[in-house]
Design a protein around this motif. Structure first.
Motif, PDB file in Angstrom:
ATOM      1  N   VAL A 282     -12.112 -30.922 -62.489  1.00 46.06           N
ATOM      2  CA  VAL A 282     -11.938 -32.152 -61.730  1.00 46.06           C
ATOM      3  C   VAL A 282     -10.510 -32.206 -61.189  1.00 46.06           C
ATOM      4  N   TYR A 283     -10.384 -32.246 -59.865  1.00 48.00           N
ATOM      5  CA  TYR A 283      -9.103 -32.385 -59.193  1.00 48.00           C
ATOM      6  C   TYR A 283      -9.037 -33.765 -58.540  1.00 48.00           C
ATOM      7  N   ASP A 284      -7.870 -34.095 -57.981  1.00 46.85           N
ATOM      8  CA  ASP A 284      -7.737 -35.375 -57.292  1.00 46.85           C
ATOM      9  C   ASP A 284      -8.645 -35.463 -56.072  1.00 46.85           C
ATOM     10  N   ASP A 285      -8.852 -34.326 -55.402  1.00 49.53           N
ATOM     11  CA  ASP A 285      -9.586 -34.347 -54.132  1.00 49.53           C
ATOM     12  C   ASP A 285     -10.908 -33.590 -54.161  1.00 49.53           C
ATOM     13  N   LYS A 286     -11.267 -33.023 -55.320  1.00 46.84           N
ATOM     14  CA  LYS A 286     -12.522 -32.267 -55.380  1.00 46.84           C
ATOM     15  C   LYS A 286     -12.991 -32.111 -56.820  1.00 46.84           C
ATOM     16  N   LEU A 287     -14.237 -31.719 -56.977  1.00 47.66           N
ATOM     17  CA  LEU A 287     -14.824 -31.410 -58.285  1.00 47.66           C
ATOM     18  C   LEU A 287     -15.589 -30.106 -58.141  1.00 47.66           C
ATOM     19  N   VAL A 288     -15.340 -29.149 -59.036  1.00 49.34           N
ATOM     20  CA  VAL A 288     -15.943 -27.819 -58.941  1.00 49.34           C
ATOM     21  C   VAL A 288     -16.747 -27.533 -60.200  1.00 49.34           C
ATOM     22  N   ILE A 289     -18.037 -27.199 -60.032  1.00 47.84           N
ATOM     23  CA  ILE A 289     -18.890 -26.781 -61.143  1.00 47.84           C
ATOM     24  C   ILE A 289     -19.123 -25.279 -61.004  1.00 47.84           C
ATOM     25  N   GLY A 290     -18.761 -24.511 -62.044  1.00 45.35           N
ATOM     26  CA  GLY A 290     -18.914 -23.065 -62.000  1.00 45.35           C
ATOM     27  C   GLY A 290     -19.673 -22.542 -63.197  1.00 45.35           C
ATOM     28  N   ASN A 291     -20.557 -21.618 -62.967  1.00 46.40           N
ATOM     29  CA  ASN A 291     -21.277 -20.977 -64.068  1.00 46.40           C
ATOM     30  C   ASN A 291     -21.621 -19.544 -63.693  1.00 46.40           C
ATOM     31  N   GLU A 292     -21.610 -18.678 -64.695  1.00 48.24           N
ATOM     32  CA  GLU A 292     -21.958 -17.275 -64.478  1.00 48.24           C
ATOM     33  C   GLU A 292     -23.465 -17.193 -64.315  1.00 48.24           C
ATOM     34  N   ALA A 293     -23.897 -16.673 -63.177  1.00 54.12           N
ATOM     35  CA  ALA A 293     -25.326 -16.699 -62.848  1.00 54.12           C
ATOM     36  C   ALA A 293     -25.677 -15.532 -61.949  1.00 54.12           C
ATOM     37  N   ARG A 294     -26.984 -15.270 -61.850  1.00 52.12           N
ATOM     38  CA  ARG A 294     -27.481 -14.266 -60.922  1.00 52.12           C
ATOM     39  C   ARG A 294     -28.351 -14.946 -59.885  1.00 52.12           C
ATOM     40  N   LEU A 295     -28.118 -14.621 -58.610  1.00 48.69           N
ATOM     41  CA  LEU A 295     -28.967 -15.153 -57.551  1.00 48.69           C
ATOM     42  C   LEU A 295     -30.254 -14.323 -57.511  1.00 48.69           C
ATOM     43  N   GLN A 296     -31.387 -14.996 -57.679  1.00 47.74           N
ATOM     44  CA  GLN A 296     -32.677 -14.307 -57.769  1.00 47.74           C
ATOM     45  C   GLN A 296     -33.250 -14.040 -56.377  1.00 47.74           C
ATOM     46  N   ASP A 297     -32.899 -12.905 -55.784  1.00 43.54           N
ATOM     47  CA  ASP A 297     -33.442 -12.474 -54.491  1.00 43.54           C
ATOM     48  C   ASP A 297     -33.172 -13.464 -53.377  1.00 43.54           C
ATOM     49  N   ILE A 298     -32.100 -14.250 -53.499  1.00 44.73           N
ATOM     50  CA  ILE A 298     -31.695 -15.132 -52.420  1.00 44.73           C
ATOM     51  C   ILE A 298     -30.190 -14.978 -52.225  1.00 44.73           C
ATOM     52  N   THR A 299     -29.686 -15.440 -51.104  1.00 42.02           N
ATOM     53  CA  THR A 299     -28.263 -15.389 -50.834  1.00 42.02           C
ATOM     54  C   THR A 299     -27.650 -16.757 -51.093  1.00 42.02           C
ATOM     55  N   VAL A 300     -26.328 -16.800 -51.153  1.00 43.47           N
ATOM     56  CA  VAL A 300     -25.662 -18.088 -51.373  1.00 43.47           C
ATOM     57  C   VAL A 300     -25.904 -19.016 -50.186  1.00 43.47           C
ATOM     58  N   GLU A 301     -26.102 -18.440 -48.996  1.00 45.20           N
ATOM     59  CA  GLU A 301     -26.405 -19.259 -47.819  1.00 45.20           C
ATOM     60  C   GLU A 301     -27.765 -19.939 -47.945  1.00 45.20           C
ATOM     61  N   THR A 360     -18.660 -26.888 -54.974  1.00 47.34           N
ATOM     62  CA  THR A 360     -17.475 -27.741 -54.813  1.00 47.34           C
ATOM     63  C   THR A 360     -17.843 -29.023 -54.081  1.00 47.34           C
ATOM     64  N   PHE A 361     -17.645 -30.158 -54.771  1.00 45.34           N
ATOM     65  CA  PHE A 361     -17.802 -31.473 -54.160  1.00 45.34           C
ATOM     66  C   PHE A 361     -16.449 -31.893 -53.597  1.00 45.34           C
ATOM     67  N   SER A 362     -16.425 -32.386 -52.372  1.00 47.72           N
ATOM     68  CA  SER A 362     -15.183 -32.849 -51.765  1.00 47.72           C
ATOM     69  C   SER A 362     -15.111 -34.367 -51.814  1.00 47.72           C
ATOM     70  N   HIS A 363     -13.928 -34.867 -52.179  1.00 46.47           N
ATOM     71  CA  HIS A 363     -13.712 -36.309 -52.230  1.00 46.47           C
ATOM     72  C   HIS A 363     -13.577 -36.904 -50.833  1.00 46.47           C
ATOM     73  N   GLU A 364     -13.323 -36.036 -49.865  1.00 47.50           N
ATOM     74  CA  GLU A 364     -13.101 -36.501 -48.499  1.00 47.50           C
ATOM     75  C   GLU A 364     -14.404 -36.962 -47.866  1.00 47.50           C
ATOM     76  N   ARG A 365     -14.336 -38.093 -47.198  1.00 42.81           N
ATOM     77  CA  ARG A 365     -15.510 -38.627 -46.535  1.00 42.81           C
ATOM     78  C   ARG A 365     -15.504 -38.223 -45.063  1.00 42.81           C
ATOM     79  N   ILE A 366     -16.708 -38.160 -44.487  1.00 39.05           N
ATOM     80  CA  ILE A 366     -16.847 -37.682 -43.113  1.00 39.05           C
ATOM     81  C   ILE A 366     -16.029 -38.546 -42.162  1.00 39.05           C
ATOM     82  N   ASN A 367     -16.092 -39.892 -42.336  1.00 44.18           N
ATOM     83  CA  ASN A 367     -15.348 -40.758 -41.425  1.00 44.18           C
ATOM     84  C   ASN A 367     -13.840 -40.588 -41.599  1.00 44.18           C
ATOM     85  N   GLU A 368     -13.401 -40.209 -42.828  1.00 39.77           N
ATOM     86  CA  GLU A 368     -11.979 -39.941 -43.033  1.00 39.77           C
ATOM     87  C   GLU A 368     -11.562 -38.699 -42.266  1.00 39.77           C
TER      88      GLU A 368
END
Length: 444
Positions: A282-301, A360-368
């Motif tokens: 948890v940062y002032d401007d973002k929140l990052v959740i990380g875990n060691e994982a394998r993508l099952q026949d899909i890409t990050v996109e 990564t969740f960003s604290h910044e809002r679209i209108n900001e």
């Protein structure tokens, strides 16, 4: 000749240690090892080809148990050999060592990677392996009862099940009277006794290297969901306070349901073989959740669009589905994005780096972000442009002759300033000269 890749390896001459490529190809998707071709794919020829053709089949069979298809080829007056290898359903070793092919690289499997590979080849996953020493007394009955209440909508008959071993069998968590690892992490009293890494670490970060405070969430996976969200809500995240009539409303800076979905995804898709915990930074401007994982026949996109549901831990995912925690349609990652956008936040970003999946969740809002860009564009205006722009903002129907009078300038000069504002995209003219008006392209 093609370049070396996942299915192709070139060697100028044969050395007995190259039998490791046989293991690597068979343990992956198969491939061909060429002898008599250099790294650039140029045929250089092989000496004593007949002798080598006679030696290789028996040598490879003795070392690996594999009988490959070996062929002698001729081109440009030179001979070379191909050793064609098919993927094997059983793990193939050389002197007790196992190799794998990834791209054009052959590497030895060790540690957790080797354990995962062998289990997968034997048709086992980490969660399906039986833990011999775990007993029924170590099941947390309160968690079992809570699960039964949660699951009554999707599996109504579960609520009335009073025999705990029968319930575990129905959930495919018990085999021959022995509990699988999935049962331990889902319903155990002391999960970390058996799987220390099955926990969640939360940290408040001032920077990437400076940590202000840390919490470690333990217990079984069903308990961890609520405990983690409670700690985030009460200790780590700010809330917006609003009122609807006399009712006080409290909203987290990140949508609660999006955080919950992201946490559930991390628990279900993580690799429990490895020693790392799920990490929430948890940062002032973002929140990052990380875990060691394998993508099952899909890409990050693919995570940001419609994709098939392929949970890495199927037993854990099935229990979470029956409890109503998740859906089974692979829409969870999209829902996280949709919930953030609905709250005016920027879309969360998925990244896959060094075997870790990060969200990564960003604290910044679209209108900001829009306001920031608008302010940047306004700051690009000169002093006189800004004065003209301000008057147009106040009165979009103002004429250039009126602007000249108000600013004590010539009409010719005002027309020049107006043209500059149009060229910079600050304003545009709508309608005829007499009855039209100025459309302001970005507000202050």
């Amino acid at each position: 000749m093609k370049k070396e890749n996942q299915h192709t390896e070139f060697k100028e001459s044969w050395h007995d240690e190259y039998v490791r490529y046989v293991s690597a190809f068979c343990n992956a998707d198969g491939g061909t090892l060429y002898i008599g071709i250099d790294d650039n794919g140029k045929i250089v020829g092989v000496e004593q080809s007949q002798k080598l053709i006679e030696k290789l089949p028996n040598f490879i069979a003795q070392k690996t148990g594999i009988t490959p298809l070996i062929k002698l080829h001729e081109a440009d007056g030179m001979e070379y050999i191909s050793i064609e290898l098919q993927p094997s359903s059983m793990p193939i070793s050389v002197h007790g060592r196992y190799y794998i092919r990834s791209g054009s690289v052959t590497s030895e499997l060790q540690g957790n990677q080797l354990n995962m590979f062998l289990s997968a080849k034997m048709g086992l996953t980490w969660e399906s392996v039986v833990e011999e020493s775990f007993t029924a007394d170590e099941i947390d009955l309160e968690t079992v009862e809570r699960f039964k209440v949660l699951a009554k909508d999707r599996v109504p008959s579960i609520e009335g099940e009073t025999d705990m071993p029968v319930l575990m069998e129905r959930l495919n968590l018990l085999v021959g009277g022995r509990f699988k690892r999935a049962a331990i992490v889902l319903f155990g009293k002391n999960v970390q006794k058996y799987v220390l890494q099955a926990r969640i670490k939360i940290g408040k970060f001032l920077s990437d290297t400076e940590v202000l405070t840390t919490d470690i969430v333990e217990g079984n996976l069903i308990q961890q969901v609520d405990r983690t969200l409670d700690i985030l809500r009460t200790k780590y995240l700010l809330s917006y306070i609003s009122y609807e009539g006399i009712h006080r409303r409290e909203k987290l800076i990140y949508p609660y349901e999006a955080l919950r979905e992201a946490l559930l995804n991390a628990i279900i898709h993580r690799e429990y073989f490895v020693s790392s915990e799920i990490q929430i930074r948890v940062y002032d401007d973002k929140l990052v959740i990380g875990n060691e994982a394998r993508l099952q026949d899909i890409t990050v996109e693919d995570l940001s669009r419609s994709h098939p549901s392929r949970p890495y831990n199927k037993l854990i995912a099935d229990v979470f589905y029956k409890a109503g925690f998740i859906e089974s349609w692979g829409r969870g990652t999209q829902q996280i994005i949709d919930k953030c956008l609905a709250e005016g936040l920027l879309a969360p970003v998925y990244e896959y780096k060094m075997g870790f999946l990060y969200l990564t969740f960003s604290h910044e809002r679209i209108n900001e972000r829009i306001n920031e860009r608008i302010n940047e564009r306004i700051n690009e205006l000169t002093e006189i442009e800004l004065k003209v722009y301000d008057l147009i903002c106040l009165d979009p129907h103002v004429r250039q002759s009126d602007l000249a009078i108000r600013l004590a300038l010539t009409e010719q000069y005002v027309r020049k300033i107006v043209k500059q504002l149009k060229d910079k995209g600050a304003i545009e003219r709508v309608g005829a000269r007499k009855n039209g008006y100025w459309n302001v392209k970005f507000e202050k």
